[in-house]
Motif scaffolding. Structure first.
Motif: not given
Length: 368
Positions: A80-92
């Motif tokens: 879940f932390k990686y999912m949150y980080d990836l959404l932030q990284e991709k501007g979503a």
């Protein structure tokens, strides 16, 4: 506990559902996504054993309001932390994250993930207090916001745009068409001068259209590594609830490629095989610069030929199980399809079906 009435969304809410990577437990997510759908949401379901990157990329291309996951494999903190980080990284960062994992996710871990930015993780105690419908009502209400009210840029910026920009343009057309009417007219005018080929694929429900699309995409990406392909897949909305299961991605593995964009659309209307906004989506994809577009309809009846209005070439997918040979005389697409695929050919009676379909095609086209 009193039976709770479903929350009624004010906007069209799209939610991506899946079970996490290395997790074969899909019973819980299947129950939850059915309730989410019956609460009036459009559910893009991926099935089980799905990586963070796949879920996030799907949510971005589908321009979803939220992601709802189950995780019973013990790696939920990292997942879940990686999912949150990836959404932030991709501007979503606007995409909300919900999850659950029964007793495998401890209360202190839930607190940690909430503090990190996960919207809500549901514990079994929540289920006892709120009930299944109560948890889904909470999830849907938190995800009930309008997507597409603001355009992601100018028309010129759409040419060669990235996936989030393309996805948001499609959402703007689908959710706020009147508001962005002038911009959409400009896109239509620009698309009219672009001759990107569109392959329309249609057929009865369960004939194997999505599997056929997956194989076509696989071969296209193998043979043309410098070309981009887009897939628009349409599934029916439920007349009773307004919800929809957009489940074609479950059967598609070849779309996990940098040159492939896929968008699922719900019909949002009764008795039609295509969405009213499908032409807008096709025009947007043309202007964005794709080299080939595949349009897949929802399952159709014998008289539907709607795909012909939106495609340059049409493929009708059917199975040997159409009933008596006289039923072939009622299938309108046998008059118009450029290609006919007799799928699931390992079934009994397939050779007889091939003979009968060939004969009917000859009759329909006076090929004596």
């Amino acid at each position: 506990m009193e039976t709770q009435a479903p929350y009624v969304p004010k906007n069209k809410v799209r939610i991506v559902t899946a079970a996490s990577l290395f997790d074969g437990h899909d019973a819980a997510i299947n129950i939850m996504r059915r309730i989410i759908q019956s609460t009036g949401c459009e559910v893009i379901h991926l099935g089980h054993d799905r990586s963070v990157e796949e879920v996030v990329n799907t949510a971005i291309q589908e321009d979803a309001n939220a992601i709802a996951m189950t995780s019973y494999q013990g790696g939920h903190i990292e997942y879940f932390k990686y999912m949150y980080d990836l959404l932030q990284e991709k501007g979503a960062s606007h995409i909300k994250i919900f999850g659950g994992g029964g007793g495998t996710i401890l209360p202190e871990e839930i607190e940690e993930l909430h503090a990190y930015g996960i919207t809500r993780l549901y514990h079994p105690d929540d289920g006892r207090k709120m009930g299944l419908q109560g948890m889904i009502n909470d999830l849907v209400e938190k995800s009930d916001f309008l997507v597409g009210d603001t355009l992601p840029g100018s028309l010129d910026e759409l040419v060669g745009a990235n996936n989030p920009t393309i996805a948001r343009w499609i959402s703007a057309a689908e959710n706020c068409g009147e508001q962005h009417g002038q911009a959409l007219v400009s896109i239509t005018e620009k698309a009219a001068a672009i001759h990107t080929p569109i392959l329309g694929i249609t057929g009865t429900g369960g004939a194997g259209k999505s599997s056929m699309v997956d194989e076509l995409v696989r071969r296209f990406t193998m043979d043309f590594d410098d070309k981009r392909i887009a897939v628009v897949s349409v599934d029916p909305s439920k007349r009773k609830t307004g919800g929809a299961l957009l489940g074609d991605r479950i059967r598609m593995n070849a779309i996990k490629h940098g040159n492939v964009f896929m968008r699922s659309l719900a019909t949002r209307q009764a008795n039609l095989a295509l969405s009213a906004h499908v032409q807008n989506a096709l025009d947007i994809l043309k202007v964005a610069g794709f080299d080939l577009i595949i349009l897949e309809t929802s399952g159709i009846g014998q008289s539907d030929t709607e795909i012909l209005d939106h495609s340059d070439a049409s493929l009708y997918v059917m199975t040997p199980e159409y009933g008596a040979a006289t039923q072939l005389e009622k299938i309108d697409m046998l008059d118009f399809a450029d290609l006919i695929a007799l799928n699931k050919f390992d079934k009994r009676g397939a050779l007889d079906a091939l003979r009968d379909v060939k004969k009917q095609y000859q009759r329909n086209h006076n090929l004596w």
